[in-house]
Design an enzyme around this catalytic site. Structure first.
Site, PDB file in Angstrom:
ATOM      1  CG  MET A 172      80.273  48.858  44.180  1.00  0.00           C
ATOM      2  SD  MET A 172      79.269  47.474  44.690  1.00  0.00           S
ATOM      3  CE  MET A 172      80.309  46.543  45.865  1.00  0.00           C
ATOM      4  CG  HIS A 173      80.126  56.281  47.095  1.00  0.00           C
ATOM      5  ND1 HIS A 173      79.792  56.838  48.187  1.00  0.00           N
ATOM      6  CD2 HIS A 173      81.164  56.955  46.820  1.00  0.00           C
ATOM      7  CE1 HIS A 173      80.508  58.010  48.770  1.00  0.00           C
ATOM      8  NE2 HIS A 173      81.435  58.064  47.816  1.00  0.00           N
ATOM      9  CD  GLU A 186      81.243  65.691  46.672  1.00  0.00           C
ATOM     10  OE1 GLU A 186      81.992  64.494  46.635  1.00  0.00           O
ATOM     11  OE2 GLU A 186      80.981  66.076  45.594  1.00  0.00           O
ATOM     12  CD1 TRP A 227      85.409  57.161  44.932  1.00  0.00           C
ATOM     13  CD2 TRP A 227      87.767  57.412  45.334  1.00  0.00           C
ATOM     14  NE1 TRP A 227      85.645  58.224  45.992  1.00  0.00           N
ATOM     15  CE2 TRP A 227      86.816  58.384  46.241  1.00  0.00           C
ATOM     16  CE3 TRP A 227      89.159  57.155  45.223  1.00  0.00           C
ATOM     17  CZ2 TRP A 227      87.550  59.230  47.204  1.00  0.00           C
ATOM     18  CZ3 TRP A 227      89.620  58.031  46.324  1.00  0.00           C
ATOM     19  CH2 TRP A 227      88.882  58.875  47.234  1.00  0.00           C
ATOM     20  CD  GLU A 283      85.491  65.962  43.571  1.00  0.00           C
ATOM     21  OE1 GLU A 283      85.549  65.168  42.584  1.00  0.00           O
ATOM     22  OE2 GLU A 283      85.411  65.816  44.767  1.00  0.00           O
ATOM     23  CB  CYS A 287      89.368  70.907  26.082  1.00  0.00           C
ATOM     24  SG  CYS A 287      90.767  71.996  25.919  1.00  0.00           S
TER      25      CYS A 287
HETATM   26  C1  GAL Z   1      83.444  63.091  44.691  1.00  0.00           C
HETATM   27  C2  GAL Z   1      82.552  63.558  43.550  1.00  0.00           C
HETATM   28  C3  GAL Z   1      81.127  63.066  43.665  1.00  0.00           C
HETATM   29  C4  GAL Z   1      81.320  61.553  43.994  1.00  0.00           C
HETATM   30  C5  GAL Z   1      82.239  61.318  45.201  1.00  0.00           C
HETATM   31  C6  GAL Z   1      82.359  59.675  45.383  1.00  0.00           C
HETATM   32  O1  GAL Z   1      84.844  63.018  44.137  1.00  0.00           O
HETATM   33  O2  GAL Z   1      82.489  65.013  43.629  1.00  0.00           O
HETATM   34  O3  GAL Z   1      80.573  63.348  42.707  1.00  0.00           O
HETATM   35  O4  GAL Z   1      81.909  60.971  42.831  1.00  0.00           O
HETATM   36  O5  GAL Z   1      83.557  61.669  44.761  1.00  0.00           O
HETATM   37  O6  GAL Z   1      83.171  59.310  46.366  1.00  0.00           O
END
Ligand code: GAL
Length: 639
Positions: A371-372, A321, A329, A144, A109
């Site tokens: 899975m990424h 990124e 996700w 983030e 928090c």
């Molecule tokens: C971003 C995050 C990363 C990783 C990525 C996966 O939101 O900063 O740590 O989780 O997504 O797509």
């Protein structure tokens, strides 16, 4: 400033004996930057006060000596398990009153003072140790902010902090708050909601029916300020020990805190661009549209954020990124078409990015993100993104520099307006973000480059300024727009609330030199668009106007839909794409801004020295003789 590439790396995930060869391969691929450390707290401080920096010393040395520049992340998005026992109440609490438990990330928090002290402690240790390390060339705070719905917390700590925030905001004589001032500002006479003490004020959740919108708006402002304070605590510590620039990596379509305010304390804005994940997860569109762009991403969503974060970073911004392949996700996670990783990278450079870093170097064989995709497979063989990054690196030889550019057209983005719309949308699904994004899409479909501006930005030099949906407009903002040289286009719902979220009298929009008021408003079911006489329709939301301003467009039933006085155009409703394009084009014509209606999926952007074209479709497209291959980018140098 040079255009550079990088990647996100987790040395703590891999045996030490691969660090050197990883570093070597990164350099060979043309990468400059490697971001590390942002989730490593449990390995940096395995038990309270017991630090282990040896591995990080070694990792930074290996990466740096190979020729890479390190972006060092502070690990505060992932407090270790032992800390929860220390601060049982540090977890954020959701609107239903449930703790957001340990076992993933961002489980804190923003209002917890004990947690903030622990953050200050670990950041101090890192800054003292690495602040002058020659290989640490930039910093990233946390990871983030706001992602996974983590800005708002309904904890006891948040309630106390909110009460104090209100005391300061509604300050009376001495240091005490003036509760009558708060009651008056919120209109608490309504439903007998008056308070006699700030300690009585609860957070605006779990009420029987909707809480007072003025109460909620102040809570949203408070929550945003908590993020700013949390970030600044870290930045001040880092700056005391290091001259390297400090960045944060924002996310796509997270609007719960004011990024401009956070950005004011940072040197660089960066964001995390996941085009395919966002298309499935964060964009309102029908199934046909999503299918058409499932492997390319939305043609405007990334660009919008590039332009937004360029403003947040005051021209200095990165992609921290970049999606390299399928993510894990979104509801569906297809592979990008060949060429898209390259296209996305060049698109970021076309919008002014200094660096694009791919997430992540090697796909993780364990835990949530198995899975990424990465640039390498889990077995270290190259994944498709590696080759595309190498290609961009080779191409950068021809176009190595960031070349800044001021667009002719500006679009204002106001986080507070987003909160205000979400507090009283008046119709299901009416979102400020979507309204601004529709406007952005309309402008880009006319072949325009767009600068996104914060609400109090200097507006000089623009020929067209669009400010859709700015629910509260300060007197200073109204004056700045009235005194600008530009054609200004506002509405719907502009200036429809005062700073306390109340309807102002005289009635809105109360713009100097604009002779019309909104006399009534209505929201519309999705199946009840109001047709316009020149084609297209008003959807979702409409202002009913009264007054003498010139009516330039009507609804089929004869109501004013678009009005104009001097350089001010007011759009009295949420326009569909067809009407949006026509109305924007008219304003641009009046401002002397050249437009060109682009084919579906084609976009362009100017820089100081180039014109870039992007084809997001799977077809060859001919744009007035310019042939664009499927999923391709074309860079045309200009004088
Ligand atoms: C971003 C995050 C990363 C990783 C990525 C996966 O939101 O900063 O740590 O989780 O997504 O797509």
């Amino acid at each position: 400033m040079k255009r550079t590439l990088g990647t996100c790396y987790y040395p703590e995930h891999w045996p030490r004996d691969v660090w050197a060869s990883d570093a070597q391969r990164m350099v060979e691929a043309g990468l400059t930057w490697v971001r590390i450390g942002e989730f490593a707290w449990s390995r940096l401080e395995p038990a309270q006060g017991a630090y282990d920096f040896a591995w990080l010393d070694e990792a930074i040395a290996i990466l740096g000596e190979a020729g890479l520049k390190v972006v060092l992340g502070t690990p505060t998005a992932t407090p270790p398990r032992w800390m929860i026992d220390r601060h049982l109440d540090m977890l954020a609490v959701d609107a239903q009153g449930n703790p957001r438990k340990f076992g993933s990330r961002r489980h804190y928090c923003f209002s917890h003072e004990g947690y903030k002290q622990d953050c200050a402690q670990i950041v101090t240790k890192l800054a003292e140790r690495y602040g002058r390390n020659p290989h640490v060339a930039a910093w990233q705070t946390d990871n983030e902010y706001g992602c996974h719905d983590t800005t708002l917390s309904y904890s006891d700590m948040a309630r106390h902090a909110f009460q104090n925030w209100l005391r300061t905001k509604y300050s009376g004589l001495g240091n005490d708050g003036d509760i009558d001032a708060l009651n008056a500002a919120w209109g608490n006479v309504f439903w007998s909601m008056d308070y006699s003490d700030f300690d009585q004020i609860d957070l605006p959740n779990l009420t029987v029916t909707e809480p007072n919108p003025s109460h909620v708006l102040d809570f949203r402002r408070f929550s945003s300020d908590q993020v700013v304070t949390f970030n600044k605590l870290q930045v001040d510590i880092i700056r005391a020990h290091s001259d390297a620039p400090v960045a944060h990596n924002y996310m796509g379509r997270i609007t719960d805190f004011d990024h401009f305010d956070v950005g004011d304390d940072l040197d660089i804005a960066s964001w995390d661009s996941y085009p395919l994940g966002f298309l499935e997860d964060r964009i309102e569109a029908d199934a046909g549209y999503k299918r058409a762009y499932a492997r390319q991403g939305d043609p405007d969503f990334q660009a919008f954020h590039h332009d937004l974060y360029r403003a947040v970073g005051k021209e200095r911004w990165w992609v921290m990124e970049q999606q390299p392949g399928p993510v894990n996700w979104a509801p569906y996670n297809p592979e990008p078409l060949p060429g898209m990783v390259r296209l996305w990278t060049w698109e970021a450079f076309a919008h002014g990015a200094e660096a694009v870093c791919y997430f992540r170097w090697r796909q993780a064989p364990m835990a949530q993100e198995q899975m990424h995709a990465g640039m390498l497979r889990p077995d270290s063989a190259p994944a498709p993104a590696l080759g595309e990054a190498e290609q961009v690196f080779r191409e950068l030889a021809e176009a190595p520099d960031v070349t800044p550019y001021q667009a002719e057209v500006a679009l204002i983005f106001d986080y507070e307006a987003d909160w205000a719309w979400s507090i009283q949308p008046h119709g299901t699904g009416a979102s400020y973000f979507d309204l601004v994004f529709d406007t952005y899409r309309g402008l880009r479909g006319l072949g325009l480059s767009v600068d996104i501006l914060r609400p109090d930005a200097d507006v000089s030099g623009y020929k067209v300024i669009a400010g859709p949906g700015l629910m509260h407009m300060s007197a200073a903002q109204k004056a700045a727009l009235a005194n600008s040289e530009a054609q200004v286009i506002l509405g719907p719902r502009s200036a429809s609330r005062d700073e306390n979220m109340r309807i102002p009298v005289p009635l809105p929009p109360a713009l100097e030199g604009f002779d019309a008021v909104v006399s009534r408003v209505e929201s519309l079911r999705p199946d009840m668009p109001i047709a316009l006489s020149q084609g297209g329709a008003i959807t979702r939301y409409r202002d009913v106007m009264e007054g003498g301003a010139e009516v330039v467009e009507n609804t089929l039933d004869g109501q004013a839909a678009v009005l104009m006085s001097d350089r001010m155009t007011y759009v009295a409703g949420w326009l569909d794409a067809k009407a949006m394009q026509r109305v924007l084009r008219r304003v641009c014509d009046q401002a002397g801004v050249e437009t060109q209606v682009l084919p579906e999926g084609i976009r362009c952007r100017r820089t100081g020295r180039e014109l870039f074209w992007f084809n997001h479709t799977t077809e060859v497209v001919d744009v007035a003789g310019l042939i664009l291959d499927p999923t391709s980018v074309k860079r045309i140098p200009r004088g």
